[in-house]
Design a protein around this motif. Structure first.
Motif, PDB file in Angstrom:
ATOM      1  N   CYS A   6     -11.953   8.688  48.212  1.00  0.00           N
ATOM      2  CA  CYS A   6     -11.122   9.388  47.225  1.00  0.00           C
ATOM      3  C   CYS A   6     -10.617   8.368  46.211  1.00  0.00           C
ATOM      4  O   CYS A   6      -9.941   7.402  46.585  1.00  0.00           O
ATOM      5  N   ILE A   7     -10.950   8.588  44.954  1.00  0.00           N
ATOM      6  CA  ILE A   7     -10.515   7.649  43.915  1.00  0.00           C
ATOM      7  C   ILE A   7      -9.790   8.414  42.814  1.00  0.00           C
ATOM      8  O   ILE A   7     -10.003   9.607  42.637  1.00  0.00           O
ATOM      9  N   LYS A   8      -8.949   7.715  42.092  1.00  0.00           N
ATOM     10  CA  LYS A   8      -8.163   8.392  41.067  1.00  0.00           C
ATOM     11  C   LYS A   8      -8.111   7.573  39.783  1.00  0.00           C
ATOM     12  O   LYS A   8      -8.053   6.353  39.826  1.00  0.00           O
ATOM     13  N   THR A  60     -12.927  12.769  42.992  1.00  0.00           N
ATOM     14  CA  THR A  60     -11.640  12.639  42.303  1.00  0.00           C
ATOM     15  C   THR A  60     -11.185  13.990  41.791  1.00  0.00           C
ATOM     16  O   THR A  60     -12.006  14.847  41.457  1.00  0.00           O
ATOM     17  N   MET A  61      -9.881  14.172  41.753  1.00  0.00           N
ATOM     18  CA  MET A  61      -9.327  15.361  41.122  1.00  0.00           C
ATOM     19  C   MET A  61      -8.639  14.901  39.848  1.00  0.00           C
ATOM     20  O   MET A  61      -7.806  14.006  39.881  1.00  0.00           O
ATOM     21  N   THR A  97      -2.135  18.390  45.930  1.00  0.00           N
ATOM     22  CA  THR A  97      -3.239  17.445  45.707  1.00  0.00           C
ATOM     23  C   THR A  97      -4.045  17.262  46.988  1.00  0.00           C
ATOM     24  O   THR A  97      -5.275  17.331  46.979  1.00  0.00           O
ATOM     25  N   LEU A 101      -7.999  18.206  47.577  1.00  0.00           N
ATOM     26  CA  LEU A 101      -9.004  17.232  47.984  1.00  0.00           C
ATOM     27  C   LEU A 101      -9.632  17.613  49.324  1.00  0.00           C
ATOM     28  O   LEU A 101     -10.843  17.524  49.506  1.00  0.00           O
ATOM     29  N   CYS A 116      -9.273   6.385  51.744  1.00  0.00           N
ATOM     30  CA  CYS A 116      -8.362   6.478  50.603  1.00  0.00           C
ATOM     31  C   CYS A 116      -7.811   5.088  50.339  1.00  0.00           C
ATOM     32  O   CYS A 116      -7.803   4.231  51.224  1.00  0.00           O
ATOM     33  N   LYS A 118      -4.525   2.579  49.343  1.00  0.00           N
ATOM     34  CA  LYS A 118      -3.188   2.470  49.918  1.00  0.00           C
ATOM     35  C   LYS A 118      -2.217   3.391  49.182  1.00  0.00           C
ATOM     36  O   LYS A 118      -1.428   4.103  49.772  1.00  0.00           O
ATOM     37  N   GLN A 119      -2.300   3.402  47.864  1.00  0.00           N
ATOM     38  CA  GLN A 119      -1.412   4.235  47.058  1.00  0.00           C
ATOM     39  C   GLN A 119      -1.953   4.256  45.640  1.00  0.00           C
ATOM     40  O   GLN A 119      -2.836   3.478  45.303  1.00  0.00           O
ATOM     41  N   GLY A 123       1.148   8.004  40.752  1.00  0.00           N
ATOM     42  CA  GLY A 123       1.856   8.859  41.712  1.00  0.00           C
ATOM     43  C   GLY A 123       2.686   7.995  42.642  1.00  0.00           C
ATOM     44  O   GLY A 123       3.840   8.262  42.910  1.00  0.00           O
ATOM     45  N   ASP A 124       2.051   6.909  43.138  1.00  0.00           N
ATOM     46  CA  ASP A 124       2.770   5.880  43.851  1.00  0.00           C
ATOM     47  C   ASP A 124       3.487   6.400  45.098  1.00  0.00           C
ATOM     48  O   ASP A 124       4.602   5.999  45.373  1.00  0.00           O
ATOM     49  N   ALA A 126       1.685   6.940  48.298  1.00  0.00           N
ATOM     50  CA  ALA A 126       0.992   6.532  49.515  1.00  0.00           C
ATOM     51  C   ALA A 126       1.024   7.637  50.571  1.00  0.00           C
ATOM     52  O   ALA A 126       1.144   7.367  51.757  1.00  0.00           O
ATOM     53  N   GLN A 127       0.975   8.878  50.143  1.00  0.00           N
ATOM     54  CA  GLN A 127       1.092   9.976  51.096  1.00  0.00           C
ATOM     55  C   GLN A 127      -0.109  10.901  51.107  1.00  0.00           C
ATOM     56  O   GLN A 127      -0.305  11.651  52.064  1.00  0.00           O
ATOM     57  N   GLY A 129      -3.292  10.505  51.483  1.00  0.00           N
ATOM     58  CA  GLY A 129      -4.246  10.306  52.580  1.00  0.00           C
ATOM     59  C   GLY A 129      -3.800  10.976  53.869  1.00  0.00           C
ATOM     60  O   GLY A 129      -4.545  11.740  54.479  1.00  0.00           O
TER      61      GLY A 129
HETATM   62  N1  LIG Z   1      -6.137  13.024  42.193  1.00  0.00           N
HETATM   63  C1  LIG Z   1      -6.714  12.299  43.162  1.00  0.00           C
HETATM   64  N2  LIG Z   1      -8.068  12.287  43.295  1.00  0.00           N
HETATM   65  C2  LIG Z   1      -8.665  11.574  44.276  1.00  0.00           C
HETATM   66  N3  LIG Z   1      -8.000  10.827  45.162  1.00  0.00           N
HETATM   67  C3  LIG Z   1      -6.655  10.788  45.084  1.00  0.00           C
HETATM   68  C4  LIG Z   1      -5.935  11.519  44.084  1.00  0.00           C
HETATM   69  N4  LIG Z   1      -4.617  11.272  44.262  1.00  0.00           N
HETATM   70  C5  LIG Z   1      -4.517  10.432  45.313  1.00  0.00           C
HETATM   71  N5  LIG Z   1      -5.740  10.123  45.817  1.00  0.00           N
HETATM   72  C6  LIG Z   1      -6.059   9.239  46.975  1.00  0.00           C
HETATM   73  O1  LIG Z   1      -4.899   9.086  47.772  1.00  0.00           O
HETATM   74  C7  LIG Z   1      -4.468   7.729  47.805  1.00  0.00           C
HETATM   75  C8  LIG Z   1      -2.954   7.661  47.828  1.00  0.00           C
HETATM   76  O2  LIG Z   1      -2.408   8.223  46.637  1.00  0.00           O
HETATM   77  P1  LIG Z   1      -0.842   8.487  46.398  1.00  0.00           P
HETATM   78  O3  LIG Z   1      -0.348   9.277  47.566  1.00  0.00           O
HETATM   79  O4  LIG Z   1      -0.789   9.239  45.094  1.00  0.00           O
HETATM   80  O5  LIG Z   1      -0.165   7.140  46.300  1.00  0.00           O
HETATM   81  C9  LIG Z   1      -5.128   7.082  46.587  1.00  0.00           C
HETATM   82  O6  LIG Z   1      -5.307   5.694  46.762  1.00  0.00           O
HETATM   83  C10 LIG Z   1      -6.458   7.848  46.516  1.00  0.00           C
HETATM   84  O7  LIG Z   1      -7.385   7.325  47.448  1.00  0.00           O
END
Ligand SMILES: Nc1ncnc2c1ncn2[C@@H]1O[C@H](COP(=O)(O)O)[C@@H](O)[C@H]1O
Ligand SMILES: Cc1cc2nc3c(=O)[nH]c(=O)nc-3n(C[C@H](O)[C@H](O)[C@H](O)COP(=O)(O)OP(=O)(O)OC[C@H]3O[C@@H](n4cnc5c(N)ncnc54)[C@H](O)[C@@H]3O)c2cc1C
Lengths: 264, 399
Positions: A6-8, A60-61, A97, A101, A116, A118-119, A123-124, A126-127, A129
Motif C-alpha cells: 500500500c503506497i500513498k 493506492t487510494m 481509508t 483499501l 504498509c 510505518k506512517q 495523514g501521519d 500510523a493506523q 495498516g
Molecule cells: N490512501 C492510501 N493509499 C494507499 N495506502 C495508504 C493510504 N493511506 C495510508 N496508506 C498506507 O498506510 C500506511 C500508514 O498510513 P497512515 O495511517 O496514514 O499514517 C502508509 O504508510 C501506507 O502504506
C-alpha cells in the motif's frame, strides 16, 4: 509469494501555514511524491520476490494524479499497480481509508502478504495498516525490522516494541507495517522506465463499483467516524527574555538563570 | 450522504482560480470550463466557507445515525504492561482522564491485559482510578495484536466506556486501531490536548500538516471514542496513599489466543539513553559545523547531568543515532530545562519539545522560529557561548 504494497502520494513539502486572519491554509508548492515510509515497504517486497519468486502489486487510494506514485513503484520493480479513485471516497478518515483499501485487496485474488509503510507524512497516523488488518481478519505487526520466509506458509518477523524486540513466526496471510530501519530502498531504474514506457503500462483503475460492498455510505466522509471540527494555528508564547552580548556576557547571564532556577 | 455540490453556472475563471488556490488538498481542478472536485477532497469545506459565495455548496440531506450516548459511560485507559511494568504514559493518561471525567461526572478505569498482574494493579489503583479491570493469562505474556484486541474488545462489550485513551507506545499504536476498527469507531492519533464536552463528546486536538496547524477532531456518531497520546504530553497525577478503587478480575476465554502467531524470542534491548525521561536536555542542530563539535555539547550535558539530543538533520547525517532525535518523527520530551544550540526551531522539531518547562535557545539569527517558543532567547554564536558556559558551570560546581 504474492505481495501487495500500500503506497500513498503525499505533498512534497509539509510547509503549510494558517493565515491567522482568515483561517485559510497557505501551502508551499503543490508538488507531490511517494510517502517516503512506503519506499521501505516496497523495497522489502521486492527483496522478498527476488528470493521467493511471486508478484509485487502496489495499490493506492487517491486522485488520478496518484498514478505517478504507482509509476514510480513500477520503475522500482513492482509488477503492476491499482489506483482506487472515486469522488465518493473523498473525506475519508482512517476508518474509511482502511475499509476502502481492504475492500480493494479483497478483489485482488490470492495474496500472501500485505505491506504498509510505518506512517504517512500527511495523514501521519500510523493506523491505517492495523485497521486494514482488522477488516481483513489478519494477524498484524508494526515496526517490523526484518521479514524472513520460513516455508511457503510461514514467515518470521522481527518487530520493535519500544524497549524490547520481539521475534515471531506468523502464518500467512498477514499484514506488516515496516520500519524505516528495515532496508535501504533502491532508486527507480531508468531501464525499467524505458521498457515500461514503450509497452502497455500495467496500471488499472478501480472505483466503488468494483467492490463487493458498493454502499457509498461506508466510504469517504459518510463512512468516517471522525470529523474535523476546526483547524487553527498553533499558539506561540510571547514571553521571552532576550540575552545578547559577547560570548562571555551571554554565558554569564545564562548562568545566572541556571543558578536562580536551581538547575545548578 | 454529505456531498459538495458545484454550481457550475456560477463558476467564473476567477472563481475557479480562487478555489484552486484555496483548497488545502489540491482537490479542485478546472478544465474545459468545468470545475471538478477529485477524491483528494477531505471535505474540509474550506471551499464552501472561504470560497466565492454559492459556488460550492455543502449538502447533508441525511441525518447521521447516532448512537445512544447514554449507553456509554466512563473513560477507560489502556495500561500498557507489555514490557513487564505499567508504562508511565498510562499514569499520565489516568491523570488526564480524571480531569475530563469531572465534566461528565463519569468514572475512570484502567484495563490491564497481562500474564502477571501482581504489583501492577496496586500501581494503577494508587493513581486514583475507580476500577482496574484485569485480564490475566499466560497468553498475554508477549504482545500479539489480535490476542490483546480480543481481550480489550471483551471489556468494551461488557463495560461500554464512552472514551478510551491509549498511550502512543508501539504497542498502543498497533492495538488501538485494531479495536477502534472492530467497533467501527473513530480514533485520533497523537493528541496533544483533550477536552470533554458535557454531552460526552471527546474533543481531540492534534497537530496536522507536520505541526503547522492544529486540528480539532470529534467523533459524534459512534462510541467508544478512541484517542492515542504520546508519552510526556500530559503530567502524571500524584499517587494516593490509600486508594479506594477496586480490582475487577475478568474471565479470559482460551479461544482469544491467536494461534497463527508464535513468539520465538523476546529480548530487552540494551538500555539506550532515553531522552524522553530526561529532566535536563542539551539539544544541538545544524548550527554545529562538524561531528566532532558534538563533544562540546556533550561536555556541557555531562556537567549538568543532562541528556544529549538533536534535530533530524543530524540523525540523517549519521552524527547521532535516531534515539537522540526530538520531534514529530522522533521523541516527545518535556524536561524541566532544555538548551537548544544552533537549532532553527522548525515546527516538526518544536512539536516534540515545546511543552518543556524552560527553553533556553542559542541562535545567531534573531528571527529564528525557536525564539518564539523559548523563554530565554540567547542571540549569539554557539561557538562563543558554549565554551564559556562549560567553564563557568565548571567553576560554579567547583570541578
Ligand atoms: N490512501 C492510501 N493509499 C494507499 N495506502 C495508504 C493510504 N493511506 C495510508 N496508506 C498506507 O498506510 C500506511 C500508514 O498510513 P497512515 O495511517 O496514514 O499514517 C502508509 O504508510 C501506507 O502504506
Ligand atoms: C514530515 C517531517 C517530519 C520531520 N520531523 C522532524 C523531527 O522529528 N525532528 C526534527 O528535528 N526535524 C524534523 N523535520 C525536519 C525539520 O523540518 C527541520 O528541517 C529540522 O528540524 C531543522 O533542523 P536544524 O534546526 O538543526 O537545522 P536548520 O533549520 O538548518 O537550523 C540551523 C540553525 O542554526 C543556526 N546557526 C547556524 N550557525 C550557528 C552558530 N554558530 N551559533 C548559533 N546558531 C547557529 C541558524 O541560524 C539556524 O537557525 C521533519 C520534517 C518533515 C517534512
Amino acid at each position: 509469494m504474492d505481495i501487495v504494497v500500500c503506497i500513498k502520494q503525499v505533498p512534497a513539502s509539509s510547509n503549510v501555514k494558517v493565515d491567522p486572519e482568515t483561517g485559510v491554509l497557505i501551502r508551499d508548492g503543490a508538488n507531490t511524491k511517494m510517502n517516503p515510509y512506503d519506499l521501505y515497504a516496497l523495497e522489502a517486497a521486492l527483496t522478498l520476490r527476488t528470493r521467493e519468486g511471486g508478484t509485487v502489486r502496489v495499490i493506492t487510494m487517491g486522485p488520478p494524479a496518484a498514478n505517478d506514485v504507482l509509476r514510480e513503484a513500477l520503475y522500482m520493480g513492482a509488477d503492476s499497480g491499482i489506483l482506487i479513485s472515486d469522488r465518493r471516497l473523498g473525506g475519508a478518515d482512517v476508518l474509511a481509508t482502511s475499509y476502502t483499501l481492504s475492500s480493494a485487496i479483497k478483489t485482488m485474488g490470492h495474496v500472501d502478504l500485505i505491506l504498509c509503510g510505518k506512517q504517512t507524512t500527511d495523514g501521519d497516523t500510523a493506523q491505517v495498516g492495523a485497521e486494514m488488518a482488522e477488516f481483513l481478519g489478519l494477524p498484524q505487526y508494526s515496526n517490523v525490522r526484518s521479514i524472513t520466509p520460513v516455508n511457503e506458509n510461514v514467515i518470521q518477523v522481527v518487530s520493535e516494541l519500544g524497549s524490547t524486540v520481539l521475534t515471531a513466526k506468523i502464518k500467512l496471510p498477514c499484514l506488516l507495517c515496516t520500519d524505516a530501519e528495515i532496508n535501504t530502498p533502491r532508486l527507480p531504474s531508468y531501464k525499467l522506465k524505458k521498457q515500461i514506457e514503450s509497452g502497455e503500462e500495467p496500471l488499472s483503475q478501480i472505483s466503488l463499483d468494483f467492490f463487493e460492498d458498493k454502499d457509498p455510505k461506508h466510504y469517504g466522509l459518510a463512512g468516517s467516524a471522525t470529523a474535523v471540527e476546526r483547524i487553527f494555528p498553533p499558539d506561540i508564547s510571547d514571553d521571552h527574555a532576550v540575552i545578547s552580548g559577547t560570548g562571555k556576557e551571554a554565558a554569564a547571564q545564562v548562568l545566572d538563570v541556571l543558578l536562580q532556577k536551581k538547575f545548578l | 450522504m454529505p456531498e459538495l455540490r458545484i454550481h457550475q453556472e456560477k463558476v467564473t475563471e476567477q472563481a475557479a482560480q480562487q478555489l484552486i488556490a484555496l483548497c488545502p488538498f489540491s482537490a479542485i481542478s478546472y478544465e474545459e470550463k468545468e470545475l471538478r472536485i477529485s477524491s483528494a477532497c477531505k471535505m474540509c469545506r474550506m471551499c464552501v466557507r472561504k470560497g466565492p459565495e454559492g459556488v460550492v455548496e455543502y449538502i447533508n440531506d441525511e441525518p447521521a445515525p447516532t448512537v445512544c450516548k447514554e449507553d456509554w459511560k466512563g473513560i477507560a485507559v489502556f495500561a500498557d504492561s507489555s514490557e513487564g511494568r505499567v508504562h508511565p504514559v498510562t499514569f499520565e493518561l489516568i491523570g488526564k482522564a480524571k480531569e475530563l471525567a469531572k465534566v461528565t461526572n463519569h468514572p475512570v478505569c484502567a484495563v490491564l491485559i497481562t500474564d502477571d498482574a501482581s504489583g501492577k494493579t496496586e500501581d494503577l489503583l494508587r493513581s486514583g482510578v475507580d476500577k482496574v479491570f484485569v485480564y490475566e493469562d499466560p497468553m498475554f505474556r508477549f504482545f500479539s495484536n489480535t490476542t490483546y484486541a480480543n481481550a480489550f474488545a471483551d471489556f468494551i462489550e461488557k463495560e461500554h466506556p464512552s472514551s478510551v485513551l491509549v498511550g502512543a507506545t508501539n504497542v498502543g499504536r498497533s492495538l488501538a486501531p485494531r479495536i477502534a476498527c472492530r467497533f467501527r469507531t473513530g480514533l485520533t492519533a497523537d493528541c496533544t490536548a483533550l477536552e470533554m464536552k458535557p454531552n460526552t463528546d471527546l474533543v481531540q486536538i492534534r497537530p496536522a500538516f507536520g505541526g503547522n496547524i492544529m486540528a480539532q477532531i470529534i467523533s459524534t456518531k459512534t462510541r467508544p471514542q478512541f484517542a492515542t497520546v504520546r508519552y510526556k504530553v500530559f503530567s502524571a497525577p500524584a499517587l494516593q496513599e490509600d486508594p479506594s478503587g477496586e480490582v475487577v478480575s475478568m474471565k479470559v476465554d482460551p479461544a482469544w489466543e491467536d494461534k497463527r502467531i508464535r513468539v520465538e524470542d523476546f529480548i530487552l534491548k540494551p538500555a539506550a539513553e532515553d531522552i524522553s525521561e530526561a529532566e535536563v536536555i542539551v539539544a544541538v542542530g545544524r548550527g554545529l559545523k562538524s561531528k566532532a563539535d558534538i563533544d562540546l555539547a556533550r561536555e556541557l550535558a555531562e556537567l549538568m547531568g543532562a541528556k544529549l539530543a538533536c534535530t533530524r538533520p543530524l540523525v540523517e547525517a549519521g552524527w547521532l543515532d535516531a534515539s537522540h532525535q526530538i520531534g514529530l518523527s522522533g521523541k516527545t520530551v518535556k524536561p524541566k530545562l532544555i538548551f537548544t544550540f544552533g537549532i532553527s526551531g522548525a515546527v516538526q522539531f518544536a512539536a516534540g519539545m515545546k511543552s518543556s518547562d524552560c527553553i533556553i535557545a542559542v541562535n545567531t539569527d534573531p528571527e529564528a522560529p525557536i525564539f518564539s517558543i523559548a523563554q530565554y532567547n540567547v542571540i549569539g554564536d554557539l561557538y562563543e557561548i558554549l565554551p564559556e558556559m562549560i567553564s563557568m558551570v565548571k567553576e560554579a560546581k567547583h570541578v
